[in-house]
Design a protein around this motif. Structure first.
Motif, PDB file in Angstrom:
ATOM      1  N   MET A   1       0.961  -1.580   0.007  1.00 27.39           N
ATOM      2  CA  MET A   1      -0.333  -0.132  -0.457  1.00 27.39           C
ATOM      3  C   MET A   1       1.088   1.044   0.015  1.00 27.39           C
ATOM      4  O   MET A   1       0.954   2.718  -0.544  1.00 27.39           O
ATOM      5  CB  MET A   1      -1.127  -0.274   1.173  1.00 27.39           C
ATOM      6  CG  MET A   1      -1.850   0.861   1.480  1.00 27.39           C
ATOM      7  SD  MET A   1      -3.123   0.697  -0.147  1.00 27.39           S
ATOM      8  CE  MET A   1      -3.949  -0.438   0.126  1.00 27.39           C
TER       9      MET A   1
ATOM     10  N   HIS B   1       2.246   2.115  -3.572  1.00 29.83           N
ATOM     11  CA  HIS B   1       0.644   2.408  -3.766  1.00 29.83           C
ATOM     12  C   HIS B   1       0.209   4.153  -3.895  1.00 29.83           C
ATOM     13  O   HIS B   1      -0.400   4.583  -4.966  1.00 29.83           O
ATOM     14  CB  HIS B   1      -0.338   1.190  -3.831  1.00 29.83           C
ATOM     15  CG  HIS B   1      -1.765   1.046  -4.662  1.00 29.83           C
ATOM     16  ND1 HIS B   1      -2.794   2.063  -4.442  1.00 29.83           N
ATOM     17  CD2 HIS B   1      -2.112   0.275  -5.754  1.00 29.83           C
ATOM     18  CE1 HIS B   1      -3.392   1.194  -5.825  1.00 29.83           C
ATOM     19  NE2 HIS B   1      -3.066   0.534  -6.351  1.00 29.83           N
ATOM     20  N   HIS B   2      -0.140   4.307  -2.709  1.00 27.73           N
ATOM     21  CA  HIS B   2      -0.055   5.909  -2.362  1.00 27.73           C
ATOM     22  C   HIS B   2       0.775   6.711  -2.951  1.00 27.73           C
ATOM     23  O   HIS B   2       0.417   7.584  -3.544  1.00 27.73           O
ATOM     24  CB  HIS B   2      -0.451   5.416  -0.667  1.00 27.73           C
ATOM     25  CG  HIS B   2      -1.452   4.625   0.117  1.00 27.73           C
ATOM     26  ND1 HIS B   2      -2.034   4.398  -0.317  1.00 27.73           N
ATOM     27  CD2 HIS B   2      -1.791   5.532   1.306  1.00 27.73           C
ATOM     28  CE1 HIS B   2      -3.338   4.125   0.235  1.00 27.73           C
ATOM     29  NE2 HIS B   2      -3.150   5.045   1.323  1.00 27.73           N
TER      30      HIS B   2
ATOM     31  N   GLN C   1      -2.997  10.579   1.451  1.00 27.11           N
ATOM     32  CA  GLN C   1      -2.136   9.880   1.402  1.00 27.11           C
ATOM     33  C   GLN C   1      -0.365   9.408   1.773  1.00 27.11           C
ATOM     34  O   GLN C   1      -0.524   8.765   1.914  1.00 27.11           O
ATOM     35  CB  GLN C   1      -2.767   9.127   0.099  1.00 27.11           C
ATOM     36  CG  GLN C   1      -3.575   8.390  -0.849  1.00 27.11           C
ATOM     37  CD  GLN C   1      -3.518   7.658  -1.458  1.00 27.11           C
ATOM     38  OE1 GLN C   1      -2.843   7.049  -1.688  1.00 27.11           O
ATOM     39  NE2 GLN C   1      -5.163   7.834  -2.340  1.00 27.11           N
TER      40      GLN C   1
ATOM     41  N   HIS D   1      -7.447   3.080 -10.212  1.00 30.04           N
ATOM     42  CA  HIS D   1      -6.116   3.286  -8.644  1.00 30.04           C
ATOM     43  C   HIS D   1      -7.097   3.006  -7.395  1.00 30.04           C
ATOM     44  O   HIS D   1      -6.078   2.240  -6.798  1.00 30.04           O
ATOM     45  CB  HIS D   1      -5.758   4.481  -8.914  1.00 30.04           C
ATOM     46  CG  HIS D   1      -4.138   4.615  -8.093  1.00 30.04           C
ATOM     47  ND1 HIS D   1      -3.780   4.591  -6.221  1.00 30.04           N
ATOM     48  CD2 HIS D   1      -2.805   4.051  -8.848  1.00 30.04           C
ATOM     49  CE1 HIS D   1      -2.514   4.567  -6.493  1.00 30.04           C
ATOM     50  NE2 HIS D   1      -2.152   3.981  -7.349  1.00 30.04           N
ATOM     51  N   HIS D   2      -7.832   3.775  -7.664  1.00 32.61           N
ATOM     52  CA  HIS D   2      -8.628   3.510  -6.520  1.00 32.61           C
ATOM     53  C   HIS D   2      -9.732   2.175  -5.599  1.00 32.61           C
ATOM     54  O   HIS D   2      -9.523   1.422  -4.870  1.00 32.61           O
ATOM     55  CB  HIS D   2      -9.956   4.818  -5.939  1.00 32.61           C
ATOM     56  CG  HIS D   2      -9.280   6.190  -4.907  1.00 32.61           C
ATOM     57  ND1 HIS D   2      -7.986   6.616  -5.462  1.00 32.61           N
ATOM     58  CD2 HIS D   2      -9.793   6.984  -4.497  1.00 32.61           C
ATOM     59  CE1 HIS D   2      -8.039   7.561  -4.252  1.00 32.61           C
ATOM     60  NE2 HIS D   2      -8.570   8.129  -4.459  1.00 32.61           N
TER      61      HIS D   2
ATOM     62  N   ALA E   1      -7.133   0.410  -4.417  1.00 25.97           N
ATOM     63  CA  ALA E   1      -7.136  -0.134  -3.327  1.00 25.97           C
ATOM     64  C   ALA E   1      -7.419  -0.910  -2.621  1.00 25.97           C
ATOM     65  O   ALA E   1      -7.715  -1.762  -1.638  1.00 25.97           O
ATOM     66  CB  ALA E   1      -6.500   1.715  -3.032  1.00 25.97           C
TER      67      ALA E   1
ATOM     68  N   MET F   1      -6.936  -4.653  -3.071  1.00 23.81           N
ATOM     69  CA  MET F   1      -6.414  -4.416  -2.061  1.00 23.81           C
ATOM     70  C   MET F   1      -6.961  -4.691  -0.236  1.00 23.81           C
ATOM     71  O   MET F   1      -6.657  -5.942   0.732  1.00 23.81           O
ATOM     72  CB  MET F   1      -5.100  -4.011  -2.187  1.00 23.81           C
ATOM     73  CG  MET F   1      -3.991  -3.665  -3.079  1.00 23.81           C
ATOM     74  SD  MET F   1      -3.282  -2.770  -3.724  1.00 23.81           S
ATOM     75  CE  MET F   1      -2.007  -2.175  -2.343  1.00 23.81           C
TER      76      MET F   1
ATOM     77  N   VAL G   1      -8.730   3.524   4.850  1.00 22.98           N
ATOM     78  CA  VAL G   1      -8.231   2.701   2.721  1.00 22.98           C
ATOM     79  C   VAL G   1      -9.916   2.959   2.802  1.00 22.98           C
ATOM     80  O   VAL G   1     -10.602   3.311   1.168  1.00 22.98           O
ATOM     81  CB  VAL G   1      -7.735   1.930   2.725  1.00 22.98           C
ATOM     82  CG1 VAL G   1      -7.215   2.061   1.264  1.00 22.98           C
ATOM     83  CG2 VAL G   1      -6.167   2.755   3.429  1.00 22.98           C
ATOM     84  N   GLN G   2     -10.773   1.756   3.069  1.00 22.81           N
ATOM     85  CA  GLN G   2     -12.200   1.291   2.563  1.00 22.81           C
ATOM     86  C   GLN G   2     -13.118   3.248   1.904  1.00 22.81           C
ATOM     87  O   GLN G   2     -13.907   2.980   0.878  1.00 22.81           O
ATOM     88  CB  GLN G   2     -12.627   0.449   2.555  1.00 22.81           C
ATOM     89  CG  GLN G   2     -13.646   0.059   2.632  1.00 22.81           C
ATOM     90  CD  GLN G   2     -14.189  -1.260   3.441  1.00 22.81           C
ATOM     91  OE1 GLN G   2     -14.690  -0.992   4.123  1.00 22.81           O
ATOM     92  NE2 GLN G   2     -14.227  -2.704   2.574  1.00 22.81           N
TER      93      GLN G   2
ATOM     94  N   GLN H   1     -11.935   5.971  -0.191  1.00 26.91           N
ATOM     95  CA  GLN H   1     -11.530   5.640  -1.184  1.00 26.91           C
ATOM     96  C   GLN H   1     -13.007   5.686  -1.964  1.00 26.91           C
ATOM     97  O   GLN H   1     -13.170   6.021  -2.968  1.00 26.91           O
ATOM     98  CB  GLN H   1     -10.522   4.811  -1.244  1.00 26.91           C
ATOM     99  CG  GLN H   1      -9.394   5.336  -0.965  1.00 26.91           C
ATOM    100  CD  GLN H   1      -8.191   4.403  -1.406  1.00 26.91           C
ATOM    101  OE1 GLN H   1      -7.918   4.040  -3.032  1.00 26.91           O
ATOM    102  NE2 GLN H   1      -7.141   4.496  -1.322  1.00 26.91           N
TER     103      GLN H   1
END
Length: 221
Positions: free
Chosen positions: A71, A74-75, A105, A177-178, A181, A184, A204-205, A208
């Protein structure tokens, strides 16, 4: 003379009373450190016993460690995309959204790096390629297989875009991208036992998901 003797005796008696009161003979002694008070049965006095040893915190699972390690880069790619917006976007709402994504992020990256250090775990990344260093140009991308990551070619297109073309491409790439995430997050959520990682995954969930809805609304206008 008698008065002086009386004062001396009174002082001696008062000092004795204070010392007696501080001796602990007339009041319960403080509970020793490392013990717990156990109530006695009816008619029986309470008693103390050694406290049970504190349970060691659960170690993070391999899935949680991998989630944090992945992550972070990724961020970082989301940041690399977002820092382009102030100079290249035309829509002030896209600029505002990009600023929020960059700041949020960045804070999460710092938290994840701190978590890795506390757990004596490395980043698991040999370099951040096309998604690190706030817009650094990619060489090889060691994280190309992570869900939602923009390719080096897409990053070059975004760097070259201006105005409405930038707005359109930025929203398209960031939604993807989101969504990556979120994939993931789904893989680690409730499958681990580390409180920090599980809380981070939920943040994050929720964050995003809300940003995806916002970006989809911007695409319609």
């Amino acid at each position: 003379m008698r008065h002086r003797i009386a004062v001396t005796v009174a002082t001696t008696l008062l000092a004795g009373a204070v010392l007696s009161g501080c001796s602990g003979e007339e009041r319960p002694a403080a509970k020793p450190s490392g013990t717990v008070l156990v109530p006695g049965k009816p008619g029986e006095p309470n008693r103390t016993q050694p406290a049970a040893p504190a349970k060691a915190p659960a170690k993070p699972t391999a899935a949680e460690i991998r989630f944090v390690q992945m992550m972070i880069p990724h961020h970082e790619q989301a940041q690399a995309m977002s820092v382009l917006a102030p100079q290249q976007a035309s829509d002030r709402r896209v600029k505002a959204l990009a600023k929020r994504i960059d700041l949020a992020q960045g804070g999460e990256i710092a938290a994840m790096q701190s978590w890795l250090r506390r757990n004596n775990v490395g980043t698991g990344a040999g370099g951040h390629g096309g998604h690190g260093g706030h817009g650094a140009k990619p060489s090889a991308d060691p994280h190309a297989n992570m869900p939602g990551m923009a390719t080096p070619q897409q990053m070059e297109q975004l760097r070259a875009a201006r105005g409405e073309a930038f707005d359109k491409l930025y929203l398209e790439l960031m939604i993807t991208h989101h969504q990556g995430a979120l994939t993931m997050v789904k893989d680690v959520l409730d499958k681990g036992q580390d409180v920090v990682v599980q809380e981070l995954a939920r943040e994050v969930q929720s964050g995003q998901l809300a940003e995806i809805e916002r970006m989809r609304d911007l695409q319609k206008k």
